[in-house]
Design a protein around this motif. Structure first.
Motif, PDB file in Angstrom:
ATOM      1  N   PRO A 136      -5.596 -12.578  -3.411  1.00  0.00           N
ATOM      2  CA  PRO A 136      -5.891 -12.111  -4.770  1.00  0.00           C
ATOM      3  C   PRO A 136      -6.422 -10.685  -4.793  1.00  0.00           C
ATOM      4  N   PHE A 137      -6.754 -10.124  -3.639  1.00  0.00           N
ATOM      5  CA  PHE A 137      -7.341  -8.795  -3.586  1.00  0.00           C
ATOM      6  C   PHE A 137      -6.307  -7.704  -3.313  1.00  0.00           C
ATOM      7  N   PHE A 138      -5.090  -8.114  -2.953  1.00  0.00           N
ATOM      8  CA  PHE A 138      -4.107  -7.154  -2.497  1.00  0.00           C
ATOM      9  C   PHE A 138      -3.668  -6.215  -3.610  1.00  0.00           C
ATOM     10  N   ALA A 139      -3.426  -6.777  -4.797  1.00  0.00           N
ATOM     11  CA  ALA A 139      -2.956  -5.943  -5.907  1.00  0.00           C
ATOM     12  C   ALA A 139      -3.967  -4.853  -6.236  1.00  0.00           C
ATOM     13  N   PHE A 140      -5.226  -5.208  -6.251  1.00  0.00           N
ATOM     14  CA  PHE A 140      -6.276  -4.227  -6.555  1.00  0.00           C
ATOM     15  C   PHE A 140      -6.317  -3.144  -5.483  1.00  0.00           C
ATOM     16  N   ALA A 141      -6.286  -3.555  -4.210  1.00  0.00           N
ATOM     17  CA  ALA A 141      -6.370  -2.589  -3.123  1.00  0.00           C
ATOM     18  C   ALA A 141      -5.168  -1.661  -3.107  1.00  0.00           C
ATOM     19  N   CYS A 142      -3.995  -2.204  -3.393  1.00  0.00           N
ATOM     20  CA  CYS A 142      -2.765  -1.417  -3.331  1.00  0.00           C
ATOM     21  C   CYS A 142      -2.789  -0.266  -4.332  1.00  0.00           C
ATOM     22  N   THR A 143      -3.217  -0.556  -5.541  1.00  0.00           N
ATOM     23  CA  THR A 143      -3.188   0.474  -6.584  1.00  0.00           C
ATOM     24  C   THR A 143      -4.441   1.334  -6.593  1.00  0.00           C
ATOM     25  N   ASN A 144      -5.589   0.762  -6.274  1.00  0.00           N
ATOM     26  CA  ASN A 144      -6.850   1.492  -6.403  1.00  0.00           C
ATOM     27  C   ASN A 144      -7.300   2.141  -5.095  1.00  0.00           C
ATOM     28  N   ASN A 145      -7.250   1.382  -4.008  1.00  0.00           N
ATOM     29  CA  ASN A 145      -7.708   1.939  -2.727  1.00  0.00           C
ATOM     30  C   ASN A 145      -6.681   2.900  -2.135  1.00  0.00           C
ATOM     31  N   PHE A 146      -5.395   2.496  -2.200  1.00  0.00           N
ATOM     32  CA  PHE A 146      -4.355   3.275  -1.542  1.00  0.00           C
ATOM     33  C   PHE A 146      -3.528   4.135  -2.501  1.00  0.00           C
ATOM     34  N   ASN A 147      -3.705   3.908  -3.812  1.00  0.00           N
ATOM     35  CA  ASN A 147      -3.068   4.750  -4.823  1.00  0.00           C
ATOM     36  C   ASN A 147      -1.540   4.741  -4.746  1.00  0.00           C
ATOM     37  N   PHE A 148      -0.963   3.578  -4.422  1.00  0.00           N
ATOM     38  CA  PHE A 148       0.489   3.452  -4.428  1.00  0.00           C
ATOM     39  C   PHE A 148       0.965   3.126  -5.845  1.00  0.00           C
ATOM     40  N   ASN A 149       2.220   3.465  -6.150  1.00  0.00           N
ATOM     41  CA  ASN A 149       2.736   3.215  -7.494  1.00  0.00           C
ATOM     42  C   ASN A 149       3.154   1.752  -7.654  1.00  0.00           C
ATOM     43  N   ASN A 150       3.537   1.397  -8.866  1.00  0.00           N
ATOM     44  CA  ASN A 150       3.842  -0.001  -9.177  1.00  0.00           C
ATOM     45  C   ASN A 150       5.049  -0.525  -8.400  1.00  0.00           C
ATOM     46  N   ASP A 151       6.070   0.334  -8.192  1.00  0.00           N
ATOM     47  CA  ASP A 151       7.240  -0.108  -7.436  1.00  0.00           C
ATOM     48  C   ASP A 151       6.854  -0.530  -6.027  1.00  0.00           C
ATOM     49  N   MET A 181       5.039   7.448   1.577  1.00  0.00           N
ATOM     50  CA  MET A 181       3.951   6.501   1.817  1.00  0.00           C
ATOM     51  C   MET A 181       2.702   7.123   2.430  1.00  0.00           C
ATOM     52  N   GLY A 182       2.807   8.354   2.923  1.00  0.00           N
ATOM     53  CA  GLY A 182       1.655   8.979   3.566  1.00  0.00           C
ATOM     54  C   GLY A 182       0.510   9.169   2.591  1.00  0.00           C
ATOM     55  N   ARG A 183      -0.681   8.827   3.024  1.00  0.00           N
ATOM     56  CA  ARG A 183      -1.880   8.936   2.192  1.00  0.00           C
ATOM     57  C   ARG A 183      -3.037   9.482   3.028  1.00  0.00           C
ATOM     58  N   THR A 184      -3.996  10.104   2.362  1.00  0.00           N
ATOM     59  CA  THR A 184      -5.158  10.620   3.061  1.00  0.00           C
ATOM     60  C   THR A 184      -6.092   9.493   3.491  1.00  0.00           C
ATOM     61  N   LEU A 185      -6.692   9.666   4.651  1.00  0.00           N
ATOM     62  CA  LEU A 185      -7.758   8.769   5.094  1.00  0.00           C
ATOM     63  C   LEU A 185      -9.121   9.351   4.723  1.00  0.00           C
TER      64      LEU A 185
END
Length: 473
Positions: free
Chosen positions: A280-295, A399-403
Motif C-alpha cells: 500500500p506504500f508503493f504508490a505514494f513512494a513512486c510519485t512523492n519520494n522518487f517523483n516518477f510520472n503516472n505512466d 528514469m535517472g533521479r537524484t539521490l
C-alpha cells in the motif's frame, strides 16, 4: 556558522572508500588521506550494533562513544527471509555478502547502517540531535530560528567580518571576532558567496556585484544519480500488512557496492527495496519520494499487484558528468543544472551495471519464480530494441533521479584551500559537501560530518594550538 541541514531525515551511514580520500591527498589536499580522516569518522560515531563491536577486526573501525548514534533497523521475519534470499542471490552474481561496508572491505553487500537510535522505538538521529541539542544551553552559543543568511560582510581588505541575516523578516548584522564559517550546502553556499562578491567575475558582473575574489563558485556540480531496476518475485505471498510498520514496508535495509573490474574502488552502489505483494506504500513512494510520472508508476504498481517486487536502485558513484549551480537573481532560489549524462562515459558505466543486476533473474531464488525485469511504460524508448544498450541509455535518461547528494561547487583547489579557507578572502571558511573535490563512494551524510569534525580541529589548531584538540578515538 551559517547554514542549515535536513538533519531529521533517515540518513544512511556510509563512509565511502579509502581511495576516495587518498585521491584527495594525491591531488595536493594535505590532511585528507584515509589514515587522517578515519579517526574523524570514528570520532563522531556511537555505533549501536553489538555483533560488529564484538568482532575485533571490525571494532577497530568503529566507536561507541561519539555523539552520532548509528544503528541497523530490525526487520519483520518475512522481510528478513527476503533479505537473506537477496543477499544469497547477489553473491551468485559476484557481489559477495560482507559484514560491514564501513569496515576493512567495501565491495560486497551487507545490512544497512542508518543514523538512527537503537532504542525500543527507533528514532531519527541527525546532526541536530547529536550536536546542537546537547550544546544548546552553552553560554557561547546562540541559535536563531526563522533566520536566513543573505550576505557575508567583507571589508576593503578582503577580510570577512560578519554576516547579514534576515530574522523573522528583519535584516540584522552580526560581527565575527575570529572568522565566518559558511555551511549552507552545495546549492545555497554558492548563492551566499556570490551575494558577497565571491564568484566567477562574469557571474558577478551580470548581477551588478563587485568582485572580491574571482573564483569558480557553483561550477563543477557533482551528484549521485540513481535509476531503479525492478524485478518480479513470488506471486503467492498475500498482501502487505494493513498496519503501518516501518519494518515491513519498502525500506533500504541492504546496501551494496561493486566495481566493474571486480577490484578496487566501487563504480556502482546498489540500494535494494523489497516490496511485498500489493504494497500500500508503493504508490505514494513512486510519485512523492522518487517523483516518477503516472505512466511509470502505474506500470510498476500493476506489476506489484501480481507479485512481490525487488527494486534495485543502481547508483552511479563517480560520474564524469558535471553540472552547475547558477545564481540568476539574489531574490530567487539558485537554479540547479545537474548535467547528468553530459559525459557519454557515464552511459557505459550504468549500462554495464544494469547488465550485472539483470543476472539476478538467473539466480536460484529468482529463477524459482520465473522472475522478469518489470518493463516500465516509457513511450520515449518504445522505438528502441528492448534491453539493447540504446534502450538502457534511453531508460537512464528517463528514469535517472537524484539521490540528493550535490557536492563540489566550492571545491578544494578551486574555491577553498585544504584548510577549507576561501581563496582570496581572509577569515572565511566553507564547511559542507560543496568542498568535496570529488565524490565519495556512497551517501554523503557521514563524509560531511567527517569534514565538519576535521574543520573543528583545524579551527582549534589555528586559534588555540595543538594541545587543545579533542582526542580522537
Amino acid at each position: 556558522m551559517i547554514g542549515g541541514s535536513s538533519s531529521n531525515n533517515y540518513m544512511m551511514y556510509v563512509r565511502g572508500n579509502p581511495e576516495d580520500y587518498n585521491s584527495w591527498a594525491d591531488a595536493g589536499f594535505e590532511g585528507w588521506d584515509w589514515d587522517t580522516v578515519l579517526p574523524y569518522f570514528k570520532k563522531s560515531e556511537n555505533l549501536q550494533v553489538s555483533d560488529v563491536m564484538q568482532n575485533k577486526t571490525l571494532a577497530d573501525y568503529h566507536n561507541t562513544r561519539g555523539p552520532m548514534k548509528v544503528s541497523r533497523p530490525e526487520h519483520e521475519r518475512t522481510q528478513e527471509t527476503k533479505l537473506e534470499a537477496l543477499l544469497q542471490s547477489l553473491s551468485e552474481i559476484g557481489i559477495e555478502t560482507i559484514e560491514d561496508y564501513n569496515g576493512p572491505e567495501q565491495l560486497g553487500a551487507s545490512k544497512n547502517y542508518f543514523t538512527i537510535s537503537n532504542d525500543r522505538v527507533p528514532i531519527r538521529y541527525g546532526t541536530a540531535q547529536a550536536y546542537i541539542v546537547p550544546a544548546k544551553k552553552r553560554k557561547n552559543l546562540v541559535i536563531l530560528k526563522n533566520a536566513l543568511a543573505t550576505k557575508i560582510l567583507i571589508d576593503s581588505t578582503k577580510t570577512a567580518i560578519g554576516v547579514e541575516v534576515e530574522v523573522n523578516g528583519k535584516r540584522n548584522r552580526f560581527y565575527a571576532s575570529k572568522e565566518v564559517i559558511a555551511s549552507a550546502g552545495a546549492v545555497d553556499t554558492p548563492k551566499l558567496l556570490v551575494a558577497s562578491g565571491v564568484g566567477a567575475a562574469a557571474d558577478l558582473a551580470a548581477l551588478g556585484i563587485d568582485v572580491v575574489s574571482d573564483l569558480p563558485v557553483g561550477k563543477d556540480l557533482q551528484d549521485h544519480l540513481f535509476l531503479p531496476v525492478v524485478l518480479s518475485g513470488a506471486t503467492d505471498i498475500g498482501t502487505a500488512l494493513p498496519v503501518v510498520d516501518l519494518r515491513t514496508i519498502g525500506f533500504p535495509t541492504l546496501n551494496g557496492f561493486f566495481a566493474l573490474n571486480g577490484t578496487g574502488r566501487p563504480d556502482l552502489q546498489i540500494i535494494p527495496f523489497y516490496l511485498d505483494m500489493a504494497s500500500p506504500f508503493f504508490a505514494f513512494a513512486c510519485t512523492n519520494n522518487f517523483n516518477f510520472n503516472n505512466d511509470i508508476c502505474s506500470s510498476l504498481i500493476n506489476s506489484n499487484k501480481k507479485s512481490e517486487l525487488f527494486a534495485i536502485l543502481l547508483v552511479l558513484l563517480h560520474p564524469k558528468s558535471r553540472g552547475e549551480i547558477k545564481i540568476r537573481s539574489l531574490n530567487s532560489a539558485p537554479e540547479i543544472y545537474t548535467g547528468y549524462f553530459s559525459n557519454a562515459d557515464d552511459f557505459d558505466t550504468v549500462t554495464a551495471g544494469i547488465r550485472r543486476i539483470l543476472n539476478l533473474t538467473e539466480t536460484d531464488y529468482f529463477k524459482s519464480f520465473d522472475s522478469e525485469v518489470v518493463r516500465v511504460n516509457l513511450p520515449a524508448c518504445d522505438e528502441l530494441e528492448y534491453m539493447s544498450d540504446e534502450y538502457w541509455e534511453c531508460y537512464a535518461l528517463q528514469m535517472g533521479r537524484t539521490l540528493y547528494h550535490p557536492a563540489g561547487t566550492c571545491a578544494m583547489g578551486r574555491v577553498v584551500d585544504p584548510e577549507l579557507k576561501v581563496l582570496g578572502v581572509d577569515r572565511l571558511r566553507v564547511v559542507d559537501a560543496s568542498v568535496f573535490p570529488s565524490m565519495p563512494s556512497g551517501n554523503t551524510n557521514a563524509p560531511v560530518i567527517m569534514v565538519a569534525e576535521r574543520a573543528a580541529d583545524l579551527i582549534i589548531q589555528q586559534y588555540y594550538g595543538d594541545q587543545n584538540i579533542v582526542t580522537v578515538p
